[in-house]
Design a protein around this motif. Sequence first.
Motif, short mmCIF file in Angstrom:
data_model
loop_
_atom_site.label_atom_id
_atom_site.label_comp_id
_atom_site.label_asym_id
_atom_site.label_seq_id
_atom_site.Cartn_x
_atom_site.Cartn_y
_atom_site.Cartn_z
N ARG A 180 0.83 -1.21 0.00
CA ARG A 180 0.00 0.00 0.00
C ARG A 180 0.87 1.26 0.00
O ARG A 180 0.59 2.23 -0.71
CB ARG A 180 -0.92 -0.01 1.23
CG ARG A 180 -2.01 -1.07 1.21
CD ARG A 180 -2.84 -1.04 2.47
NE ARG A 180 -3.82 -2.11 2.50
CZ ARG A 180 -3.90 -3.05 3.45
NH1 ARG A 180 -3.04 -3.06 4.45
NH2 ARG A 180 -4.84 -3.97 3.39
N ALA A 181 1.92 1.24 0.80
CA ALA A 181 2.82 2.40 0.88
C ALA A 181 3.55 2.63 -0.44
O ALA A 181 3.68 3.77 -0.90
CB ALA A 181 3.83 2.20 2.01
N ALA A 182 4.01 1.56 -1.07
CA ALA A 182 4.71 1.68 -2.35
C ALA A 182 3.79 2.23 -3.43
O ALA A 182 4.18 3.08 -4.23
CB ALA A 182 5.26 0.32 -2.78
N HIS A 183 2.56 1.75 -3.45
CA HIS A 183 1.57 2.23 -4.41
C HIS A 183 1.28 3.71 -4.19
O HIS A 183 1.26 4.50 -5.15
CB HIS A 183 0.29 1.40 -4.27
CG HIS A 183 -0.82 1.87 -5.17
ND1 HIS A 183 -0.80 1.69 -6.53
CD2 HIS A 183 -1.98 2.51 -4.88
CE1 HIS A 183 -1.91 2.21 -7.06
NE2 HIS A 183 -2.64 2.72 -6.07
N SER A 184 1.11 4.09 -2.93
CA SER A 184 0.84 5.50 -2.61
C SER A 184 2.01 6.40 -2.98
O SER A 184 1.82 7.58 -3.29
CB SER A 184 0.53 5.65 -1.12
OG SER A 184 -0.66 4.98 -0.78
N ALA A 185 3.22 5.84 -2.95
CA ALA A 185 4.42 6.61 -3.28
C ALA A 185 4.60 6.78 -4.79
O ALA A 185 5.48 7.52 -5.24
CB ALA A 185 5.65 5.95 -2.69
N GLY A 186 3.78 6.09 -5.58
CA GLY A 186 3.89 6.18 -7.03
C GLY A 186 5.01 5.33 -7.60
O GLY A 186 5.52 5.61 -8.69
N MET A 187 5.40 4.29 -6.86
CA MET A 187 6.47 3.39 -7.29
C MET A 187 5.88 2.08 -7.81
O MET A 187 4.68 1.86 -7.75
CB MET A 187 7.41 3.12 -6.11
CG MET A 187 8.07 4.39 -5.58
SD MET A 187 9.09 4.08 -4.11
CE MET A 187 9.87 5.68 -3.88
N TYR A 188 6.73 1.19 -8.32
CA TYR A 188 6.28 -0.12 -8.77
C TYR A 188 6.27 -1.08 -7.57
O TYR A 188 7.34 -1.46 -7.08
CB TYR A 188 7.23 -0.68 -9.84
CG TYR A 188 7.12 -0.02 -11.18
CD1 TYR A 188 6.29 -0.54 -12.17
CD2 TYR A 188 7.85 1.13 -11.47
CE1 TYR A 188 6.19 0.06 -13.42
CE2 TYR A 188 7.76 1.74 -12.72
CZ TYR A 188 6.93 1.20 -13.69
OH TYR A 188 6.84 1.80 -14.91
N PRO A 189 5.10 -1.48 -7.08
CA PRO A 189 5.05 -2.39 -5.93
C PRO A 189 5.21 -3.85 -6.37
O PRO A 189 4.39 -4.36 -7.13
CB PRO A 189 3.67 -2.16 -5.33
CG PRO A 189 3.03 -1.06 -6.14
CD PRO A 189 3.75 -1.05 -7.46
#
Length: 222
Positions: A180-189
């Motif tokens: 969830r944090a990676a997605h919110s950061a705009g990165m590839y989770p």
Amino acid sequence: MSRKLFEELDLFVFDMDGLLFDTETVYVNYGRELSEEKGYIITNEFVEKTTGMTVEEAKNMYFEEFGKDFPYAEISGKVYKYIIEQAEKANIPLMKGAADFLERLHNNKKTLVLATSADRLMATTLIENKGLKKYFSHIITANDVKKGKPDPEVFLLAADKAGISPEKAAVFEDSFNGIRAAHSAGMYPIMIPDKIQPNEEIKKILHKKFNDLTEVIKYFEL
């Protein structure tokens, strides 16, 4: 596509517990054992909810679930001490493919950052005693952020420290909160599940899921 994506990515961000090190087994099993001795039953669902949180956030969750009498400080203190002792002896095993993947990324001149909910002492003790510190340009820990995962702060800080924009970063995680944090950061989770397989919510925000890091090596054609 996978090799093309690899060449476009400049930053590779790694969670630590349950992703690089098999610490989750110790945390969960030993913590559960100590809790049950005190009369508290820790379910898998509750473990899922608290994974990836800072110590303070997890403590509040335990108090909400079990009441203010739950001996969080005593139990977490014993678990922490045990893991530090084992880490100092390099007894905490690496997850499958971890060392090989880090080495291959390093050889490809990629920037690697460790971004963990553990504190600095725990993180440095684990990675130094397994010889992994050389791979990481920065180590971001619970000591560096105000909010734990699922808040994206730890990953955004990783990108900022590395001087690389979030959209050029891949995050490797085993927890729902980390994804969830990676997605919110705009990165590839990218998820490598340890204890818990992704549910429908997590599947929708994942880039890819692999069984272990050796599969990621094949995916990126390293």
